[in-house]
Design a protein around this motif. Structure first.
Motif, PDB file in Angstrom:
ATOM      1  N   HIS A 305       4.476   8.933  -0.042  1.00 32.81           N
ATOM      2  CA  HIS A 305       3.752   9.424  -1.208  1.00 32.81           C
ATOM      3  C   HIS A 305       4.726   9.903  -2.274  1.00 32.81           C
ATOM      4  CE1 HIS A 305      -0.118   9.496   0.946  1.00 32.81           C
ATOM      5  NE2 HIS A 305       0.625   9.788   1.990  1.00 32.81           N
ATOM      6  N   MET A 306       6.010   9.894  -1.954  1.00 31.86           N
ATOM      7  CA  MET A 306       7.017  10.531  -2.807  1.00 31.86           C
ATOM      8  C   MET A 306       8.118   9.560  -3.217  1.00 31.86           C
ATOM      9  SD  MET A 306       7.188  13.783  -0.279  1.00 31.86           S
ATOM     10  CE  MET A 306       8.577  14.582  -1.008  1.00 31.86           C
ATOM     11  N   PHE A 307       7.844   8.266  -3.096  1.00 28.87           N
ATOM     12  CA  PHE A 307       8.895   7.287  -3.392  1.00 28.87           C
ATOM     13  C   PHE A 307       9.484   7.470  -4.785  1.00 28.87           C
ATOM     14  CE2 PHE A 307       8.891   5.466   0.511  1.00 28.87           C
ATOM     15  CZ  PHE A 307       8.005   4.436   0.817  1.00 28.87           C
ATOM     16  N   HIS A 380       6.097  -0.323  -8.731  1.00 33.44           N
ATOM     17  CA  HIS A 380       5.221  -0.818  -9.795  1.00 33.44           C
ATOM     18  C   HIS A 380       3.784  -0.337  -9.679  1.00 33.44           C
ATOM     19  CE1 HIS A 380       8.262  -3.457 -11.455  1.00 33.44           C
ATOM     20  NE2 HIS A 380       8.617  -3.715 -10.221  1.00 33.44           N
ATOM     21  N   VAL A 381       3.272  -0.234  -8.468  1.00 30.98           N
ATOM     22  CA  VAL A 381       1.845   0.086  -8.344  1.00 30.98           C
ATOM     23  C   VAL A 381       1.568   1.548  -8.053  1.00 30.98           C
ATOM     24  CG1 VAL A 381       1.270  -2.248  -7.639  1.00 30.98           C
ATOM     25  CG2 VAL A 381       1.693  -0.514  -5.880  1.00 30.98           C
ATOM     26  N   THR A 382       2.597   2.347  -7.804  1.00 26.43           N
ATOM     27  CA  THR A 382       2.313   3.753  -7.536  1.00 26.43           C
ATOM     28  C   THR A 382       1.708   4.404  -8.771  1.00 26.43           C
ATOM     29  OG1 THR A 382       3.211   5.771  -6.595  1.00 26.43           O
ATOM     30  CG2 THR A 382       4.542   4.712  -8.279  1.00 26.43           C
ATOM     31  N   VAL A 388      -5.441   3.789  -5.908  1.00 31.16           N
ATOM     32  CA  VAL A 388      -6.798   4.335  -5.870  1.00 31.16           C
ATOM     33  C   VAL A 388      -7.711   3.405  -5.079  1.00 31.16           C
ATOM     34  CG1 VAL A 388      -8.790   4.974  -7.274  1.00 31.16           C
ATOM     35  CG2 VAL A 388      -6.498   5.569  -8.040  1.00 31.16           C
ATOM     36  N   ALA A 389      -7.602   2.107  -5.360  1.00 30.99           N
ATOM     37  CA  ALA A 389      -8.430   1.138  -4.641  1.00 30.99           C
ATOM     38  C   ALA A 389      -8.063   1.116  -3.162  1.00 30.99           C
ATOM     39  CB  ALA A 389      -8.243  -0.251  -5.250  1.00 30.99           C
ATOM     40  N   HIS A 390      -6.755   1.132  -2.886  1.00 33.26           N
ATOM     41  CA  HIS A 390      -6.300   1.121  -1.490  1.00 33.26           C
ATOM     42  C   HIS A 390      -6.948   2.240  -0.691  1.00 33.26           C
ATOM     43  CE1 HIS A 390      -3.731   1.873   1.979  1.00 33.26           C
ATOM     44  NE2 HIS A 390      -3.362   3.013   1.460  1.00 33.26           N
ATOM     45  N   PHE A 391      -6.844   3.461  -1.177  1.00 26.48           N
ATOM     46  CA  PHE A 391      -7.379   4.535  -0.334  1.00 26.48           C
ATOM     47  C   PHE A 391      -8.892   4.608  -0.342  1.00 26.48           C
ATOM     48  CE2 PHE A 391      -8.226   7.690  -3.543  1.00 26.48           C
ATOM     49  CZ  PHE A 391      -7.127   7.838  -4.366  1.00 26.48           C
ATOM     50  N   HIS A 392      -9.531   4.143  -1.433  1.00 24.05           N
ATOM     51  CA  HIS A 392     -10.991   4.131  -1.380  1.00 24.05           C
ATOM     52  C   HIS A 392     -11.519   3.067  -0.437  1.00 24.05           C
ATOM     53  CE1 HIS A 392     -10.862   6.768  -4.977  1.00 24.05           C
ATOM     54  NE2 HIS A 392     -12.004   7.210  -4.491  1.00 24.05           N
ATOM     55  N   MET A 450      -2.914  -0.450 -15.051  1.00 25.54           N
ATOM     56  CA  MET A 450      -3.656   0.717 -15.518  1.00 25.54           C
ATOM     57  C   MET A 450      -3.309   1.941 -14.671  1.00 25.54           C
ATOM     58  SD  MET A 450      -7.702   1.398 -15.875  1.00 25.54           S
ATOM     59  CE  MET A 450      -8.301   3.058 -16.138  1.00 25.54           C
ATOM     60  N   PRO A 451      -2.827   2.998 -15.311  1.00 22.05           N
ATOM     61  CA  PRO A 451      -2.448   4.176 -14.531  1.00 22.05           C
ATOM     62  C   PRO A 451      -3.679   4.929 -14.040  1.00 22.05           C
ATOM     63  CG  PRO A 451      -1.526   4.250 -16.769  1.00 22.05           C
ATOM     64  CD  PRO A 451      -2.561   3.190 -16.748  1.00 22.05           C
TER      65      PRO A 451
END
Lengths: 542, 227, 95
Positions: A305-307, A380-382, A388-392, A450-451
């Motif tokens: 979570h901290m990369f 790039h995606v963090t 958001v999609a991943h965890f949902h 999109m952030p």
């Protein structure tokens, strides 16, 4: 194993043994406590859902002009806090686990019934304090409370929100304590570890995480609260403090926390897949071991979570490798559930539909976890909608579906009533469609750049955002329907037999609803779990 | 209190649902206390993690700050806690051997040691306050030792107060628990058959002693070399 | 009753050892051992802690489950400390 019985409501059971508000608020019966939790977390779920609705409405337009940026920050923060701490973490363990676990081990109650009640009161106090924080002005730090914004610069109700979360944490610890003690010490004669239903293995692993992880986030949040109140602290860069240290302490719990959210759900799926394909689980030992492996490995990965937070690249490499390893036991479970289905006598009742939904959506969520576990991709995606999609996909497509599947599956056990199958299937379908329309576009949005946590966005993202909001409205309908028909069924639902699904589970070998003491005589277990091959006489009676 | 054995058996009044006998209840309660202490270990552990990180990064400042700790009070307090653990262990032993009333004097002495610890801690805190060593309350620190930075010294003191403060809070809770045990013991509540609460409060007390066993060298003894 | 009662003299011996080691660790702090000051201090503290856990808390005579639980706690705490330190110690390594 008892033969299927005629659908007669038992004369005295845990619901009608005593009436009145005191008999509920002072109960030590694990079943009543499970119902109390069910009501509380349903309330919190809809509150969290309300915030999600406002978020998605705001994101219909690129300018994000429904609410101000500051208000938007509060919306996603409060959505996160309520959903994570007050819905997802207690959902399956505190509702389903509390209700079913003592019965699955053949006990009369949990090891510490009064502590069980205390855990619910901790939850309610925490929820009340959190709701107070929301009503008086809210909090805008993100559910992750990163410093130094949370300690120094935020002008919102950080302190009271933290206190609310600390109470929820204690609730969680007491639940975990009860689970561990009950499973170790109160198993019925003949119930060896190898004969336990897999729901027990999952909840045991969950309890271990709750015990070892929750205290660390508690101290991390206490340090934030101390720094906020007395303006001195250990995360302040002006003194030489490191804000990233907060993140280490925070994520040490919060990563394993996601396994607290998903392990019990996986336990539910093991129960549903076996009952609704009338088959033994494929590879019992592997599924049981995978639960423990997920709990252990889950503690080794928090740095992912901290990369981009400023940790060393070597540390990031270590956490990235560990993150790949933790996916393996989850994959084992998915393979084994699938293999269980193979050549099973599959029934497409509502609980099974939710199980299918879980297997598919959790797999997608899990696979996208591998994308973000790769350092190069994560750069790039963090902090985009991809995450958001991943965890949902895992939390909603996974845990919420499993929770709903569990509610439907054990509804007859809890209330002696069947839910209306037609409406239930319809709702499951609406939820599945609504979920995918909401969240699949978010993978694309994130990949396109999109952030997350932004109230406004570049106009080229609008189409996908509108699609996501449309999906959310479908999803909302899907969630409201069960609220209505389940409550309806309490009064008008078909009376359920003791074991409508013909399940071999120990909890089904007593009446529905059960008596307060669960079993008339302490059962003796003589077989492995899911012995459907030895009991062809067990069948659906619903 | 309901009983859980089959009808006809005589049950002990302290037997609770859902246990079949006092042995099972005792083993489960003791397991529960150990698991609870694991949560305490992890909570203090988070603070030890912060301490470890900053001591490694800022060793000269932490070393200098540690020299300003009151070694006498710290060492005496360590001895006080060790004595209290002895009296607690002897009290538990008395309960295990059925000498329920003997538990009372052991618990009272344990309480006295506990209160002595807190009293000395209060004196120590007062001294720090007087010397402007309490962060957030007029913190001042000067040092001409190279490599020592006031901000980092303040980090040490923040950790010192939070770690010893949390420990003191646990001592206070422990004193409350021991008081409760003392009252119950004086009423003859504990017998050879039933004395598990004494054992479990003992476990808690020893754990709080354990935390101090690590706090003492880490906070007070980084180095006392004469320069 | 299946519990093990520890003889009083063992408690007294443990107590005396703990006090002695407290004295030792305090005195060693006055001696310059360089980096080993920390190692010795932690080693003594761990020895003292082990005595408390094994004897005062009865872990030596406790069922295996209790000992497993204690080991788990120590293991996961060590994990928190170790993985955090990996970050801090390697931040300045050449990339």
């Amino acid at each position: 194993m008892s033969a299927p019985s005629v659908a007669v409501e038992p004369r005295e059971h845990y619901l009608n043994v005593d009436y009145g508000i005191r008999s509920w608020l002072l109960t030590t019966d694990h079943k009543r406590i499970g119902i109390l939790y069910m009501i509380s977390i349903t309330v919190m779920f809809f509150i969290g859902g309300f915030f999600a609705t406002l978020i998605r409405l705001n994101l219909m337009t690129p300018a994000g002009d429904l609410v101000s940026a500051d208000t938007y920050n509060k919306l996603f923060t409060m959505h996160g806090i309520v959903m994570v701490f007050f819905f997802l973490i207690p959902s399956v363990p505190a509702v389903i686990g509390n209700f079913v676990l003592p019965m699955m081990v053949g006990a009369r109650d949990m090891a510490f019934p009064k502590i069980n009640l205390l855990s619910w009161y901790m939850y309610v106090i925490g929820a009340a304090i959190t709701l107070y924080s929301i009503i008086v002005g809210g909090v805008d730090t993100g559910w992750t409370f990163y410093t130094p914004f949370s300690t120094t610069y935020s002008n919102t109700y950080v302190f009271s929100s933290i206190v609310g979360i600390l109470f929820a944490g204690f609730s969680s610890i007491f639940t975990g304590l009860n689970f561990i003690a009950t499973i170790h010490k109160l198993r019925a004669p003949g119930l060896t570890w190898r004969r336990m239903q897999l729901f027990l293995w999952s909840n045991y692993a969950t309890a271990v995480i709750m015990i070892l992880g929750t205290p660390v986030v508690a101290i991390a949040l206490i340090l934030v609260a101390v720094e906020r109140v007395w303006h001195i602290g250990i995360f302040n860069p002006a003194l030489g403090g490191d804000p990233v240290l907060f993140q280490h302490l925070f994520w040490f719990y919060s990563h394993p926390a996601v396994y607290v959210m998903v392990l019990p759900a996986m336990g539910v799926i093991s129960e549903l897949v076996t009952t609704f394909s009338r088959k033994r689980i494929f590879g019992y030992e592997f599924v049981a071991a995978a639960s423990i492996a997920i709990a252990v490995f889950g503690f080794l990965v928090w740095g992912h979570h901290m990369f981009v937070a400023g940790i060393s690249i070597y540390s990031a490499l270590l956490f990235s490798i560990m993150s790949y390893l933790v996916a393996i036991p989850s994959a084992v479970k998915v393979f084994n559930w699938t293999a269980t289905l193979y050549k099973g006598a599959i029934s497409y009742r509502t609980p099974m539909l939710y199980a299918f939904g879980f297997i598919g959506l959790f797999t997608m969520g899990g696979l996208t976890g591998l994308f973000v576990a790769a350092l190069g991709v994560d750069i790039h995606v963090t902090d985009t909608y991809f995450v958001v999609a991943h965890f949902h996909y895992i939390m909603v497509g996974g845990t919420v579906m499993a929770y709903l599947g569990a509610i439907h599956y054990w509804w007859p056990k809890m209330f002696g009533r069947m839910y209306p199958e037609g409406w239930a299937k319809l709702s499951a379908g609406i939820i599945f469609i609504g979920f995918n329309v909401t969240f699949f576009p978010q993978f694309l949005l994130g990949y396109l750049g999109m952030p997350r946590r932004y109230h406004a966005y570049a106009s080229e993202f609008q189409v996908l955002n509108v699609m996501s909001t449309a999906g959310a409205s479908i999803l909302a309908v899907g969630y409201l329907l069960p609220l209505i028909y389940l409550i309806w069924s309490l009064r008008y639902g078909e009376i359920a037999p003791a074991n409508p699904w013909g399940s071999t589970g120990l909890e089904w070998q007593t009446t529905s609803p059960p008596p307060t003491h669960n079993f008339e005589e302490t059962p003796t277990v003589t077989e492995e779990a899911y012995s459907y091959d030895k009991h062809p006489e067990m069948e659906f009676v619903a | 209190m309901s009983h859980s054995t089959e009808a006809g058996a005589v049950t002990h009044p302290a037997l609770q649902t859902p246990y079949r006998d006092l042995d099972q209840q005792r083993e489960t309660a003791t397991l529960g206390m150990f698991v609870f202490l694991l949560t305490e270990l992890m909570m203090f552990g988070g603070l030890f993690c912060a301490y470890l990180v900053y001591r490694t990064l800022y060793f000269p400042s932490f070393l200098e700050a540690s020299r300003h700790m009151d070694l006498t009070i710290g060492a005496v307090n360590t001895a006080v806690l060790i004595c209290s653990s002895l009296t607690m262990a002897l009290g538990v032993q008395a309960a295990q051997q059925g000498r329920g009333k003997t538990v009372v004097p052991y618990m009272v002495v344990t309480l006295l040691f506990g209160c002595a610890f807190l009293g000395l801690k209060a004196v120590e805190y007062y001294h720090h306050w007087h010397a402007h060593e309490v962060p957030g309350f007029g913190f001042e620190f000067t040092s001409s030792v190279p490599g020592v930075d006031v901000g980092k010294v303040q980090l040490f003191f923040v950790l010192y107060f939070i770690m010893t403060g949390l420990h003191a809070l646990h001592m206070l809770i422990g004193i409350g628990l021991v008081t409760w045990i003392t009252i119950c013991a004086s009423k003859g509540r504990y017998t050879r058959a039933y004395h598990n609460p004494v054992e479990n409060v003992g476990l808690y007390w020893h754990f709080v002693d354990l935390v101090w066993i690590y706090l003492f060298p880490l906070l007070y003894l980084i180095s006392r070399m004469h320069l | 009753m299946t519990e093990h009662v520890v003889p009083k003299k063992i408690y007294i011996a443990v107590w005396a050892t703990l006090l002695l080691m407290t004295l030792v660790t305090t005195l060693v702090a006055f001696v310059d051992l360089g980096r080993f000051n920390t190692v010795v201090a932690l080693a003594i503290a761990t020895f003292k802690a082990s005595l408390v856990v094994l004897f005062f808390m009865g872990a030596k005579y406790a069922p295996r489950l209790t000992r497993v639980a204690i080991i788990c706690g120590i293991f996961f705490l060590a994990l928190l400390l170790a993985f955090s330190m990996v970050d801090y110690l390697s931040r300045l390594w050449p990339a």
